[in-house]
Design a protein around this motif. Structure first.
Motif, PDB file in Angstrom:
ATOM      1  N   ALA A   1       0.787  -1.229   0.000  1.00  0.00           N
ATOM      2  CA  ALA A   1       0.000   0.000   0.000  1.00  0.00           C
ATOM      3  C   ALA A   1       0.814   1.273   0.000  1.00  0.00           C
ATOM      4  CB  ALA A   1      -0.934   0.001   1.219  1.00  0.00           C
ATOM      5  N   ARG A   2       2.111   1.227   0.277  1.00  0.00           N
ATOM      6  CA  ARG A   2       2.837   2.477   0.462  1.00  0.00           C
ATOM      7  C   ARG A   2       3.013   3.240  -0.855  1.00  0.00           C
ATOM      8  NH1 ARG A   2       8.038   2.908   4.287  1.00  0.00           N
ATOM      9  NH2 ARG A   2       8.977   1.474   2.780  1.00  0.00           N
ATOM     10  N   PHE A   3       3.358   2.519  -1.947  1.00  0.00           N
ATOM     11  CA  PHE A   3       3.521   3.169  -3.241  1.00  0.00           C
ATOM     12  C   PHE A   3       2.533   2.527  -4.223  1.00  0.00           C
ATOM     13  CE2 PHE A   3       7.767   3.437  -1.285  1.00  0.00           C
ATOM     14  CZ  PHE A   3       7.864   4.816  -1.221  1.00  0.00           C
ATOM     15  N   PRO A   4       1.591   3.304  -4.762  1.00  0.00           N
ATOM     16  CA  PRO A   4       0.586   2.729  -5.690  1.00  0.00           C
ATOM     17  C   PRO A   4       1.258   2.048  -6.886  1.00  0.00           C
ATOM     18  CG  PRO A   4      -0.012   4.961  -5.034  1.00  0.00           C
ATOM     19  CD  PRO A   4       1.376   4.727  -4.512  1.00  0.00           C
ATOM     20  N   GLY A   5       0.792   0.851  -7.164  1.00  0.00           N
ATOM     21  CA  GLY A   5       1.299   0.125  -8.320  1.00  0.00           C
ATOM     22  C   GLY A   5       2.616  -0.571  -8.115  1.00  0.00           C
ATOM     23  N   LEU A   6       3.198  -0.469  -6.909  1.00  0.00           N
ATOM     24  CA  LEU A   6       4.487  -1.099  -6.654  1.00  0.00           C
ATOM     25  C   LEU A   6       4.391  -1.974  -5.412  1.00  0.00           C
ATOM     26  CD1 LEU A   6       7.570  -1.381  -7.143  1.00  0.00           C
ATOM     27  CD2 LEU A   6       7.860   0.620  -5.661  1.00  0.00           C
ATOM     28  N   VAL A   7       4.765  -3.228  -5.533  1.00  0.00           N
ATOM     29  CA  VAL A   7       4.806  -4.136  -4.387  1.00  0.00           C
ATOM     30  C   VAL A   7       6.237  -4.168  -3.864  1.00  0.00           C
ATOM     31  CG1 VAL A   7       4.430  -6.478  -3.552  1.00  0.00           C
ATOM     32  CG2 VAL A   7       2.911  -5.524  -5.282  1.00  0.00           C
ATOM     33  N   GLU A   8       6.433  -3.735  -2.632  1.00  0.00           N
ATOM     34  CA  GLU A   8       7.770  -3.699  -2.055  1.00  0.00           C
ATOM     35  C   GLU A   8       8.233  -5.107  -1.695  1.00  0.00           C
ATOM     36  OE1 GLU A   8       8.741  -0.668   0.849  1.00  0.00           O
ATOM     37  OE2 GLU A   8       6.778   0.229   0.509  1.00  0.00           O
ATOM     38  N   ASN A   9       9.540  -5.278  -1.634  1.00  0.00           N
ATOM     39  CA  ASN A   9      10.101  -6.561  -1.228  1.00  0.00           C
ATOM     40  C   ASN A   9       9.871  -6.796   0.255  1.00  0.00           C
ATOM     41  OD1 ASN A   9      11.101  -7.177  -3.773  1.00  0.00           O
ATOM     42  ND2 ASN A   9      13.012  -6.071  -3.408  1.00  0.00           N
ATOM     43  N   GLU A  10       9.720  -8.055   0.598  1.00  0.00           N
ATOM     44  CA  GLU A  10       9.626  -8.427   2.011  1.00  0.00           C
ATOM     45  C   GLU A  10      11.016  -8.338   2.624  1.00  0.00           C
ATOM     46  OE1 GLU A  10       8.119 -12.234   4.730  1.00  0.00           O
ATOM     47  OE2 GLU A  10       7.762 -12.173   2.559  1.00  0.00           O
ATOM     48  N   THR A  11      11.121  -7.701   3.766  1.00  0.00           N
ATOM     49  CA  THR A  11      12.413  -7.542   4.427  1.00  0.00           C
ATOM     50  C   THR A  11      12.617  -8.627   5.472  1.00  0.00           C
ATOM     51  OG1 THR A  11      11.566  -6.107   6.187  1.00  0.00           O
ATOM     52  CG2 THR A  11      12.220  -5.054   4.114  1.00  0.00           C
ATOM     53  N   GLU A  12      13.860  -8.806   5.872  1.00  0.00           N
ATOM     54  CA  GLU A  12      14.153  -9.793   6.909  1.00  0.00           C
ATOM     55  C   GLU A  12      13.480  -9.419   8.220  1.00  0.00           C
ATOM     56  OE1 GLU A  12      18.014 -12.030   8.935  1.00  0.00           O
ATOM     57  OE2 GLU A  12      18.298 -10.389   7.509  1.00  0.00           O
ATOM     58  N   GLU A  13      13.356  -8.121   8.485  1.00  0.00           N
ATOM     59  CA  GLU A  13      12.710  -7.689   9.720  1.00  0.00           C
ATOM     60  C   GLU A  13      11.243  -8.087   9.759  1.00  0.00           C
ATOM     61  OE1 GLU A  13      11.978  -3.622  12.363  1.00  0.00           O
ATOM     62  OE2 GLU A  13      12.693  -3.492  10.299  1.00  0.00           O
ATOM     63  N   ASP A  14      10.583  -8.100   8.597  1.00  0.00           N
ATOM     64  CA  ASP A  14       9.182  -8.518   8.548  1.00  0.00           C
ATOM     65  C   ASP A  14       9.008  -9.915   9.119  1.00  0.00           C
ATOM     66  OD1 ASP A  14       8.232  -6.183   7.359  1.00  0.00           O
ATOM     67  OD2 ASP A  14       8.710  -6.909   5.341  1.00  0.00           O
ATOM     68  N   PHE A  15      10.010 -10.747   8.953  1.00  0.00           N
ATOM     69  CA  PHE A  15       9.935 -12.141   9.415  1.00  0.00           C
ATOM     70  C   PHE A  15      10.492 -12.302  10.820  1.00  0.00           C
ATOM     71  CE2 PHE A  15      11.663 -16.500   9.552  1.00  0.00           C
ATOM     72  CZ  PHE A  15      10.516 -17.223   9.216  1.00  0.00           C
ATOM     73  N   THR A  16      11.692 -11.773  11.064  1.00  0.00           N
ATOM     74  CA  THR A  16      12.360 -12.051  12.333  1.00  0.00           C
ATOM     75  C   THR A  16      11.689 -11.370  13.520  1.00  0.00           C
ATOM     76  OG1 THR A  16      13.908 -10.225  11.976  1.00  0.00           O
ATOM     77  CG2 THR A  16      14.589 -12.408  11.241  1.00  0.00           C
ATOM     78  N   ARG A  17      11.008 -10.251  13.329  1.00  0.00           N
ATOM     79  CA  ARG A  17      10.393  -9.568  14.459  1.00  0.00           C
ATOM     80  C   ARG A  17       9.245 -10.367  15.058  1.00  0.00           C
ATOM     81  NH1 ARG A  17       7.883  -4.041  12.627  1.00  0.00           N
ATOM     82  NH2 ARG A  17       7.257  -4.057  14.816  1.00  0.00           N
TER      83      ARG A  17
END
Length: 506
Positions: A481-497
């Motif tokens: 949702a942050r940038f319309p039309g662009l899917v950001e990469n999943e970061t390591e922090e998204d998983f490890t936190r």
């Protein structure tokens, strides 16, 4: 995928983040094992038929209270009796004993007091038993840690990972030098298994709901049982505020296979359902136990090899390695107070050295006296996996424990038994490292797949599952949702936190 607490709460948080998104919740064969279950008897008594009978009033519990307020269930929250919730018992040397008392302090106290002088550990992980024995004594590990593990997690201290099961203990006692005696921090850790740093729905300190619940005991539940939370989540996601698309609950359908879309694995997947329909998706959230996900991936031909140096030969093999123990929950009701003069408290745990047939017992009528007739007694007995294969066997074991352990010779007016096969995930030593390997394989081959719920990031009660679902929804919201039309990469922090509810996030 999954209509338990994890699946429905993920759908709820995603609906709040993406009001116009098309969100579907699809069941699977073991949905009933993944959701809290409650029933009210003809005598007006509420039975919790699942393994979790209450929610701890810790930070995750307070976030659940905030969710209850959003769901307009705040008036349904019932606090535990403050005296009963503070009195803990263990089945110790053949009988139920209030713990700790003077003999226990004399027996275990010296080892616990000397704990700060021991050096910190250097291993990435170790069993709960090895950790406690190294930091205090083998007796403390056998007589205190082991009963706690069996009663809370349904597994033995010699097999379970201290890093995954007690994430508050690991950074304080392994990575850092000890600052408080182990015994004090151990019980504090038991009170706070899983605490999240960020909160969506957490209440202000002076919120009336939090004050009302906190004025009672250490835990709380709902007036109609924890099963009413699932019912309310289903209602809310199907009837959202104006301008928000309802979530589609596909009753009677189950996912039978997954297929990455031909135009690139990062662009989503197609889910085939048992009724013959298919769903094209941007993301798939598997809110099911690891072995059920392994079966689905295997049937879809999506098993992927693990990266070099990772634990396990393939993603499905690793998921199958997260075993589960069965448990039988036996609710026993008496029309009068049969515990008076014998015991007063929340219940007791049983360790493996005692060679008993049960994990422990909860004295529900003491813990939540407002859940029925105050003159009656309601107990819940949790039967070990070896005896949880049939309702008849489990009932016989439970009634024998009520008679032999508690000295209750009266015949119960009501007995209700529910068997949950392989429903308690066992977080063995090395679980965190193995899941990191699975995540690397997932990101490489199945980036549209996400996991939540029990069996992945550590010990999960109802509140912990909801907080983990919120963390996952926050991550997806950031990426999509942050940038319309662009899917950001999943970061390591998204998983490890999400490991250890934020306490073991390296």
């Amino acid at each position: 995928l999954g209509r338990g607490v994890a699946g429905l709460s993920t759908a709820y948080f995603l609906q709040r983040s993406f009001p116009r998104a098309r969100i579907s919740v699809v069941g699977h064969a073991r949905d009933e094992a993944d959701r809290p279950s409650s029933r009210r008897t003809r005598r007006g008594q509420v039975y919790e038929t699942g393994f979790r009978a209450s929610v701890l009033n810790d930070k995750n519990g307070r976030e659940l209270l905030g969710l209850l307020k959003l769901l307009k269930l705040d008036e349904e929250a019932v606090s535990a009796n403050i005296e009963a919730s503070a009195r803990r018992h263990l089945f110790h040397r053949g009988r139920v004993q209030l713990f700790p008392r003077v003999p226990h302090i004399l027996g275990f106290g010296p080892a616990l007091v000397a704990e700060p002088v021991w050096p910190r550990g250097r291993a990435e992980d170790e069993s709960v038993h090895a950790f406690v024995a190294r930091r205090s004594s083998r007796a403390v590990a056998d007589r205190i840690a082991d009963p706690i593990c069996w009663g809370l997690l349904g597994g033995g201290a010699r097999e379970l990972s201290v890093r995954t099961c007690f994430p508050r203990v690991f950074p304080a006692l392994v990575v850092q030098r000890a600052a408080l005696p182990l015994g004090l921090r151990w019980f504090r850790a038991v009170d706070s298994v899983g605490v999240q740093a960020a909160e969506l729905a957490a209440l202000d300190f002076f919120d009336p709901l939090l004050q009302r619940v906190s004025a009672g005991g250490r835990c709380f539940t709902l007036r109609e049982g924890l099963g009413s939370l699932v019912t309310r989540l289903e209602e809310v996601v199907q009837h959202p505020p104006e301008g928000t698309r309802p979530v589609e609950l596909r009753h009677g359908s189950a996912a039978i296979s997954l297929r990455a879309l031909d135009d690139g694995p990062s662009l989503g997947a197609e889910v085939a359902l048992s009724g013959g329909q298919t769903l094209r998706t941007d993301a798939v959230v598997a809110a099911m136990l690891p072995r059920d996900l392994a079966q689905l991936l295997d049937a879809s031909g999506l098993d992927t090899p693990m990266p070099a140096g990772a634990v396990g030969g393939s993603a499905c093999g690793l998921l199958r390695g997260v075993t589960g123990r069965s448990v039988a929950v036996v609710n026993v009701g008496f029309d009068r107070e049969v515990l008076r003069g014998r015991f007063r408290g929340a219940g007791y745990f049983v360790g493996s050295l005692e060679k008993q047939e049960i994990l422990g017992s909860c004295w529900n009528s003491h813990l939540f006296p407002g859940h029925g007739n105050v003159q009656a007694t309601h107990l819940t007995v949790y039967v070990r996996d070896e005896f949880a294969g049939s309702e008849a066997t489990a009932e016989e074991v439970a009634l024998r424990a009520v008679r032999d352990h508690l000295g209750i010779l009266d015949e119960p007016e009501e007995v209700h038994t529910t068997c949950w096969p392989q429903a308690l995930p066992q977080y063995a030593v090395g679980h965190r490292q193995a899941l990191c390997g699975f995540n690397a394989a997932r990101l490489r081959s199945l980036p549209w797949l996400h996991v939540t719920g029990a069996g992945y990031f550590g010990t999960r009660g109802v509140a912990d599952e909801i907080v983990d679902a919120r963390e996952l929804a926050d991550s997806l919201h950031r990426r999509f949702a942050r940038f319309p039309g662009l899917v950001e990469n999943e970061t390591e922090e998204d998983f490890t936190r999400r490991f250890g509810s934020g306490f073991d996030a390296d």
